[in-house]
Design a protein around this motif. Structure first.
Motif, PDB file in Angstrom:
ATOM      1  N   SER A  80       3.029  15.011 -17.716  1.00 14.16           N
ATOM      2  CA  SER A  80       2.602  14.542 -19.039  1.00 14.16           C
ATOM      3  C   SER A  80       1.985  13.146 -18.989  1.00 14.16           C
ATOM      4  CB  SER A  80       3.761  14.582 -20.034  1.00 14.16           C
ATOM      5  OG  SER A  80       4.818  13.772 -19.586  1.00 14.16           O
ATOM      6  N   THR A  81       2.458  12.286 -18.079  1.00 16.40           N
ATOM      7  CA  THR A  81       1.926  10.919 -18.017  1.00 16.40           C
ATOM      8  C   THR A  81       0.937  10.726 -16.871  1.00 16.40           C
ATOM      9  OG1 THR A  81       3.675  10.107 -16.551  1.00 16.40           O
ATOM     10  CG2 THR A  81       4.100  10.008 -18.942  1.00 16.40           C
ATOM     11  N   GLY A  82       0.956  11.617 -15.884  1.00 12.86           N
ATOM     12  CA  GLY A  82       0.093  11.464 -14.718  1.00 12.86           C
ATOM     13  C   GLY A  82       0.611  10.453 -13.721  1.00 12.86           C
ATOM     14  N   SER A  83       1.875  10.043 -13.860  1.00  7.79           N
ATOM     15  CA  SER A  83       2.433   9.046 -12.938  1.00  7.79           C
ATOM     16  C   SER A  83       3.075   9.720 -11.727  1.00  7.79           C
ATOM     17  CB  SER A  83       3.446   8.159 -13.659  1.00  7.79           C
ATOM     18  OG  SER A  83       4.541   8.932 -14.106  1.00  7.79           O
ATOM     19  N   PHE A  84       3.211   8.940 -10.663  1.00 11.02           N
ATOM     20  CA  PHE A  84       3.732   9.434  -9.395  1.00 11.02           C
ATOM     21  C   PHE A  84       4.919   8.616  -8.944  1.00 11.02           C
ATOM     22  CE2 PHE A  84      -0.545  10.951  -9.525  1.00 11.02           C
ATOM     23  CZ  PHE A  84      -0.501  12.175  -8.888  1.00 11.02           C
ATOM     24  N   ASN A  85       5.777   9.249  -8.191  1.00  8.90           N
ATOM     25  CA  ASN A  85       6.895   8.586  -7.555  1.00  8.90           C
ATOM     26  C   ASN A  85       6.938   9.057  -6.106  1.00  8.90           C
ATOM     27  OD1 ASN A  85       9.185   7.078  -7.099  1.00  8.90           O
ATOM     28  ND2 ASN A  85      10.560   8.651  -7.891  1.00  8.90           N
ATOM     29  N   PRO A  86       6.814   8.203  -5.118  1.00  8.49           N
ATOM     30  CA  PRO A  86       6.520   6.777  -5.240  1.00  8.49           C
ATOM     31  C   PRO A  86       5.083   6.559  -5.694  1.00  8.49           C
ATOM     32  CG  PRO A  86       6.445   7.417  -2.940  1.00  8.49           C
ATOM     33  CD  PRO A  86       6.869   8.624  -3.720  1.00  8.49           C
ATOM     34  N   ASP A  87       4.786   5.343  -6.145  1.00  7.53           N
ATOM     35  CA  ASP A  87       3.437   5.067  -6.648  1.00  7.53           C
ATOM     36  C   ASP A  87       2.515   4.483  -5.590  1.00  7.53           C
ATOM     37  OD1 ASP A  87       4.541   2.554  -6.469  1.00  7.53           O
ATOM     38  OD2 ASP A  87       4.044   1.956  -8.513  1.00  7.53           O
ATOM     39  N   ARG A  88       2.993   4.331  -4.348  1.00 11.52           N
ATOM     40  CA  ARG A  88       2.136   3.904  -3.243  1.00 11.52           C
ATOM     41  C   ARG A  88       2.687   4.489  -1.952  1.00 11.52           C
ATOM     42  NH1 ARG A  88       0.919  -1.703  -2.973  1.00 11.52           N
ATOM     43  NH2 ARG A  88       0.928  -1.763  -5.202  1.00 11.52           N
ATOM     44  N   VAL A  89       1.805   4.680  -0.987  1.00  5.00           N
ATOM     45  CA  VAL A  89       2.189   5.218   0.322  1.00  5.00           C
ATOM     46  C   VAL A  89       1.442   4.475   1.414  1.00  5.00           C
ATOM     47  CG1 VAL A  89       2.725   7.559  -0.464  1.00  5.00           C
ATOM     48  CG2 VAL A  89       0.401   7.011   0.271  1.00  5.00           C
ATOM     49  N   ALA A  90       1.982   4.551   2.619  1.00  2.00           N
ATOM     50  CA  ALA A  90       1.294   4.005   3.786  1.00  2.00           C
ATOM     51  C   ALA A  90       0.269   5.034   4.245  1.00  2.00           C
ATOM     52  CB  ALA A  90       2.285   3.725   4.900  1.00  2.00           C
ATOM     53  N   VAL A  91      -0.930   4.563   4.560  1.00  6.49           N
ATOM     54  CA  VAL A  91      -1.998   5.424   5.055  1.00  6.49           C
ATOM     55  C   VAL A  91      -2.494   4.833   6.366  1.00  6.49           C
ATOM     56  CG1 VAL A  91      -4.308   6.328   4.585  1.00  6.49           C
ATOM     57  CG2 VAL A  91      -2.667   6.085   2.717  1.00  6.49           C
ATOM     58  N   TYR A  92      -2.629   5.674   7.373  1.00  4.15           N
ATOM     59  CA  TYR A  92      -3.115   5.227   8.675  1.00  4.15           C
ATOM     60  C   TYR A  92      -4.597   5.540   8.797  1.00  4.15           C
ATOM     61  CZ  TYR A  92       1.794   4.750   9.770  1.00  4.15           C
ATOM     62  OH  TYR A  92       3.105   4.367   9.751  1.00  4.15           O
ATOM     63  N   VAL A  93      -5.403   4.505   9.055  1.00  9.70           N
ATOM     64  CA  VAL A  93      -6.846   4.655   9.193  1.00  9.70           C
ATOM     65  C   VAL A  93      -7.250   3.970  10.497  1.00  9.70           C
ATOM     66  CG1 VAL A  93      -9.091   4.188   8.155  1.00  9.70           C
ATOM     67  CG2 VAL A  93      -7.104   4.584   6.682  1.00  9.70           C
ATOM     68  N   ASN A  94      -7.755   4.765  11.444  1.00 11.39           N
ATOM     69  CA  ASN A  94      -8.174   4.205  12.736  1.00 11.39           C
ATOM     70  C   ASN A  94      -7.122   3.270  13.325  1.00 11.39           C
ATOM     71  OD1 ASN A  94     -10.579   5.601  12.642  1.00 11.39           O
ATOM     72  ND2 ASN A  94     -11.652   3.928  11.622  1.00 11.39           N
ATOM     73  N   PHE A  95      -5.882   3.699  13.282  1.00  9.68           N
ATOM     74  CA  PHE A  95      -4.748   2.982  13.856  1.00  9.68           C
ATOM     75  C   PHE A  95      -4.384   1.713  13.101  1.00  9.68           C
ATOM     76  CE2 PHE A  95      -6.754   5.362  17.313  1.00  9.68           C
ATOM     77  CZ  PHE A  95      -5.723   6.236  17.576  1.00  9.68           C
ATOM     78  N   LEU A  96      -4.883   1.531  11.911  1.00  5.69           N
ATOM     79  CA  LEU A  96      -4.482   0.426  11.065  1.00  5.69           C
ATOM     80  C   LEU A  96      -3.591   0.974   9.968  1.00  5.69           C
ATOM     81  CD1 LEU A  96      -7.875  -1.443  10.538  1.00  5.69           C
ATOM     82  CD2 LEU A  96      -6.016  -2.089  12.065  1.00  5.69           C
ATOM     83  N   LEU A  97      -2.554   0.250   9.626  1.00  2.00           N
ATOM     84  CA  LEU A  97      -1.666   0.663   8.553  1.00  2.00           C
ATOM     85  C   LEU A  97      -2.059  -0.093   7.289  1.00  2.00           C
ATOM     86  CD1 LEU A  97       0.848   2.059   7.412  1.00  2.00           C
ATOM     87  CD2 LEU A  97       2.189   0.157   8.298  1.00  2.00           C
ATOM     88  N   ILE A  98      -2.369   0.634   6.238  1.00  2.00           N
ATOM     89  CA  ILE A  98      -2.668   0.019   4.963  1.00  2.00           C
ATOM     90  C   ILE A  98      -1.806   0.666   3.898  1.00  2.00           C
ATOM     91  CG2 ILE A  98      -5.031  -0.607   5.565  1.00  2.00           C
ATOM     92  CD1 ILE A  98      -5.995   1.814   3.999  1.00  2.00           C
ATOM     93  N   SER A  99      -1.598  -0.020   2.818  1.00  2.00           N
ATOM     94  CA  SER A  99      -0.826   0.517   1.692  1.00  2.00           C
ATOM     95  C   SER A  99      -1.805   0.882   0.593  1.00  2.00           C
ATOM     96  CB  SER A  99       0.170  -0.528   1.196  1.00  2.00           C
ATOM     97  OG  SER A  99       0.895  -0.019   0.112  1.00  2.00           O
ATOM     98  N   VAL A 100      -1.656   2.075   0.041  1.00  2.00           N
ATOM     99  CA  VAL A 100      -2.577   2.551  -0.981  1.00  2.00           C
ATOM    100  C   VAL A 100      -1.813   2.796  -2.264  1.00  2.00           C
ATOM    101  CG1 VAL A 100      -4.130   4.424  -1.625  1.00  2.00           C
ATOM    102  CG2 VAL A 100      -4.049   3.645   0.740  1.00  2.00           C
ATOM    103  N   ASN A 101      -2.275   2.215  -3.368  1.00  2.00           N
ATOM    104  CA  ASN A 101      -1.744   2.548  -4.679  1.00  2.00           C
ATOM    105  C   ASN A 101      -2.210   3.939  -5.016  1.00  2.00           C
ATOM    106  OD1 ASN A 101      -0.277   0.321  -5.367  1.00  2.00           O
ATOM    107  ND2 ASN A 101      -1.863  -0.587  -6.658  1.00  2.00           N
ATOM    108  N   ASN A 102      -1.305   4.776  -5.428  1.00  2.00           N
ATOM    109  CA  ASN A 102      -1.686   6.144  -5.758  1.00  2.00           C
ATOM    110  C   ASN A 102      -2.382   6.169  -7.115  1.00  2.00           C
ATOM    111  OD1 ASN A 102      -1.900   8.818  -5.328  1.00  2.00           O
ATOM    112  ND2 ASN A 102       0.147   9.316  -5.987  1.00  2.00           N
ATOM    113  N   PHE A 103      -3.616   6.617  -7.112  1.00  2.00           N
ATOM    114  CA  PHE A 103      -4.372   6.928  -8.315  1.00  2.00           C
ATOM    115  C   PHE A 103      -4.727   5.723  -9.166  1.00  2.00           C
ATOM    116  CE2 PHE A 103      -2.030  10.542  -6.954  1.00  2.00           C
ATOM    117  CZ  PHE A 103      -3.026  11.458  -6.819  1.00  2.00           C
ATOM    118  N   GLU A 104      -5.036   4.619  -8.554  1.00  2.00           N
ATOM    119  CA  GLU A 104      -5.566   3.493  -9.338  1.00  2.00           C
ATOM    120  C   GLU A 104      -7.049   3.423  -9.171  1.00  2.00           C
ATOM    121  OE1 GLU A 104      -3.657  -0.214  -8.612  1.00  2.00           O
ATOM    122  OE2 GLU A 104      -1.896   0.414  -9.685  1.00  2.00           O
TER     123      GLU A 104
END
Length: 123
Positions: free
Chosen positions: A99-123
């Motif tokens: 109903s709200t479109g929110s996520f839990n958790p609201d961010r995840v770690a994403v690995y890109v070319n061996f770099l770790l970055i944190s991504v806000n989900n759906f911003e």
């Protein structure tokens, strides 16, 4: 589960409870739906996996006749450890409020070319 529109992919749900009438007929299943990223508010993002699902807060009762078969929804960690991913293997790393479109958790770690970055989900 079988969609009404046969051109759409099958729906995925978790069976919470099964019930039948006194004679064992009219079997109903109480389910909790998984959503595909494209079915959520905000849609599919670049970091979503092709086999990713979101466990939603959407519960429903369906006829057992709509069940097409069984699949496995793994945690992301166990999915990445599979030796071979089958057609019936999926993974889930988010719970989704339909109903709200929110996520839990609201961010995840994403690995890109061996770099770790944190991504806000759906911003």
């Amino acid at each position: 589960m079988r969609p009404a529109d046969q051109s759409k992919p099958q729906y995925v749900s978790r069976i919470e409870r099964i019930e039948a009438d006194a004679r064992g007929g009219n079997v109903k299943v109480h389910v909790r739906w998984y959503y595909r990223p494209e079915e959520s508010i905000g849609g599919r993002r670049q970091f979503h996996g092709s086999k990713e699902l979101f466990l939603s807060d959407h519960y429903d009762v369906q006829s057992a006749d709509t069940i097409e078969g069984k699949c496995t929804v793994h945690s992301f960690k166990s999915y990445t450890k599979l030796d071979a991913v089958g057609n019936d293997d999926f993974f889930c790393r988010f719970e989704y409020n339909s109903s709200t479109g929110s996520f839990n958790p609201d961010r995840v770690a994403v690995y890109v070319n061996f770099l770790l970055i944190s991504v806000n989900n759906f911003e």
